[in-house]
Design an enzyme around this catalytic site. Sequence first.
Site: not given
Ligand code: UGA
Length: 442
Positions: A269
């Site tokens: 995403c």
């Molecule tokens: C993300 C959004 O959080 C959802 O709300 C959204 O619905 C979804 O995309 C989508 O568009 O369908 P997701 O990709 O499953 O969800 O995962 P996240 O938990 O948001 O993490 C995304 C990336 O950011 C991961 O690689 C994670 O490791 C990284 N991240 C996240 C960080 O590096 N630091 C953080 O503090 C949080």
Amino acid sequence: MEKDRICVVGGGFVGLTTALAFVHHGRRVVLVEVIPDKRVALASGQVPFHEPGLDDALPAALASGNLEIVGDLTAAVSSSCATFLCVGTPSRDDGSIDLRFVAAAARDVGRALEGRTTPHLVVVKSTVLPGTTVGLVRQAVEETSHRTSDTGVSVASNPEFLAEGTAYRDALEPERIVLGTLREEDRELLASLYEGFPGDRLAVDPTTAETIKYASNSFLAARVALSNEFANLCADVGVDWYTVADAIGRDPRIGPMFLRAGAGFGGSCFPKDVRAVTAFGRERGQPLGILEAVLANNEAQPLVPVRLLEEALGGLAGKRVALLGLAFKADTDDVRETRAQPIWRALRAAGAEVLCHDPMAGKTFGQLEPEAVIMPSIDAALQDADGCILQTEWKEYQAITPEQYKGRMNRAVVVDGRRIHDPVAMRAAGVDYRAVGLGLQG
Ligand code: UGA
């Protein structure tokens, strides 16, 4: 046509999770999956990907009789009051969004509605750029059905906010439900389908709904990128970003979430949506310069842990390196845009031998990088390694002890790309511990 019967097109992560959440809340759902193997697996209660909660929810939904899995879209659409489009929206090479599947699904739904008189709402749940629902989707539905809102066929946007790993819970208990409709009766129908779900209802037009989705992911991705940028500065001046983040996160105007610095963001995403909206902005003469910088940061960030290891080992050529964590985040086998890939490539390009491990994503990473050596256990990956990079915050890795690193590895040099260990405890126990955003004396 039945008033509480919903058709969901696409049995992937979003479609299946959405369908199961509707069934849980008492709706009857017919899920259309056109790929025969996937359909057969789903119909027998097997979830073809890993997502907590779905393995139990799918057989329960099938047993309740309120979920049907079919391949024929025409019958599914004509027996329902609304169809949710949950098909993929892949990226093209230039970062723009490929709407082929959305357009094809909209045309199929339109054809199924042709010659009928019952009303039907076509709801776009796939992530699509602002204007797509009232533009391409409405046009495709109207052209093929030869019907318009005057004859009961209308379109709406209802974006999803499901995060992998917590998707089922996110679907059952949304914080907000965005109802992007053009007409009062469409809003009422869509709202009625969500009866029983918690969360605020936000009634907007479809283009606003689509924009909410992109703004949401862009803001979150930008927070991560800004955290990474600051983390790199913190390491340079000898302080710890995580101490700084804890302090700024206590300001309610900032808040504590999505400040974890590391190897960058991955997944299906953030990278795709930020690329799509920046390409869209450029096309429209409204460049999104901050988001362009977010993307550049995210390309460079995976090289930070690689550089830290290189410094610690005095070069990577001929070194044996354990790469722990291949999934883009914990609790998934998804490796789409995983930061493990650029890390693996950079290590190999520098001449290191890389032993990879992941509790769940070994197979999927092997498909992405067929030359990757996937080890069957953490200990096997660490054995005789000169250094280790932690890329995913799996709880299995959080449980690795300093003794385990020291006992298995040739040199206990650990670069923590997700800050899963306590730096003080690791260093006190004799591990040469380094981490993104952590000054050496931090
Ligand atoms: C993300 C959004 O959080 C959802 O709300 C959204 O619905 C979804 O995309 C989508 O568009 O369908 P997701 O990709 O499953 O969800 O995962 P996240 O938990 O948001 O993490 C995304 C990336 O950011 C991961 O690689 C994670 O490791 C990284 N991240 C996240 C960080 O590096 N630091 C953080 O503090 C949080």
